[in-house]
Enzyme design. Structure first.
Site, short mmCIF file in Angstrom:
data_model
loop_
_atom_site.label_atom_id
_atom_site.label_comp_id
_atom_site.label_asym_id
_atom_site.label_seq_id
_atom_site.Cartn_x
_atom_site.Cartn_y
_atom_site.Cartn_z
CG LEU A 94 -5.26 -8.85 -1.64
CD1 LEU A 94 -5.76 -9.27 -3.02
CD2 LEU A 94 -3.88 -9.43 -1.37
CG ASP A 95 -1.40 -2.85 -1.21
OD1 ASP A 95 -1.79 -2.89 -2.39
OD2 ASP A 95 -0.23 -3.05 -0.88
CB ALA A 96 -5.65 0.65 -2.78
NE ARG A 237 0.09 -11.25 2.47
CZ ARG A 237 -0.34 -11.21 3.70
NH1 ARG A 237 -0.38 -10.09 4.35
NH2 ARG A 237 -0.72 -12.32 4.29
#
Length: 237
Positions: A94-96, A237
């Site tokens: 998952l992106d930050a 994502r």
């Protein structure tokens, strides 16, 4: 097999007697010795992880935490939120800025099956977006959206509130949900992954984690039991 949560020793013997257990593609016999570190075991067509020392964590990832084992910029990572031993890695990313459910494990076989695009394990997201998506925007999401790396597969898309989307996808492109919402004119304000295959947990607070029980691991294995073909891993994502 009993250690993997498939039932009592007698129940496991019954599964073998019924011809439902395969070892490396061959029907198993009672008393056959296997090496769980090497041999592939399937029960009723579903690959089963029986190696000792496997752990499976479900984490509710907070915003601002990186989905990697280490970060050269010193930012907090998801592996710092779970026990240091045994060493685990995130299953996909998952992106930050994206929050929500993330699996971490040392189970390489299950990781492969959950991230490989050929298995098509569903992931559900709740996306707070700018504006109020129209029926036309929802239809585009459901039918497939043209991105710079091709048209997306059909998604499940519904409106839970004027600016809150529920999206279910099974692809693994980089930042896919955000790019899909951008493409239909409704950039994401906040994105939360609420389900991975059969797994969901509304009780986990951001930053909290728990160990999956054997029934949940088996449910994941069943969800990822399709035949594999070559493909690329899950993106962010």
């Amino acid at each position: 097999m009993a250690r993997a949560g498939l039932g009592s020793r007698r129940r496991c013997e019954e599964l073998i007697e019924d011809g439902l257990v395969l070892v490396n593609g061959e029907t198993a016999d009672l008393g056959r010795r296997v090496d769980p570190e090497v041999d592939r075991i399937e029960v009723d067509g579903v690959a089963v992880s029986v190696r000792s020392g496997l752990v499976h964590y479900l984490l509710n990832k907070p915003a601002g935490v990186i989905s990697t084992a280490a970060d050269t910029h010193g930012r907090p990572t998801v592996v710092e939120l779970v026990p240091a031993e045994p060493r685990v890695v995130p299953v996909g990313r998952l992106d930050a800025d994206t929050e929500g459910l993330l699996l971490l494990t040392n189970d390489g076989d299950l990781t492969h099956r959950l991230t490989h695009p050929s298995f098509g394990v569903e992931k559900e997201y709740l996306a707070e977006v700018e504006g109020h998506p129209s029926r036309g925007a929802l239809r585009r999401l459901r039918e497939g959206v043209e991105l710079d790396d091709g048209v997306t597969a059909p998604a499940q898309a519904s409106l839970l509130a004027p600016n809150l989307l529920r999206l279910v996808i099974h692809e693994g492109r980089n930042r896919q949900v955000r790019r899909m919402c951008d493409a239909v004119g409704h950039p994401v304000v906040r994105l939360v992954r609420s389900r991975i295959g059969p797994l969901t947990d509304r009780t986990l607070k951001p930053g909290e984690w728990r160990v999956l029980d054997q029934a949940e691991v088996r449910a994941l294995e069943r969800a990822a039991s399709a035949s594999s073909t070559d493909g690329r891993p899950e993106g962010r994502r």
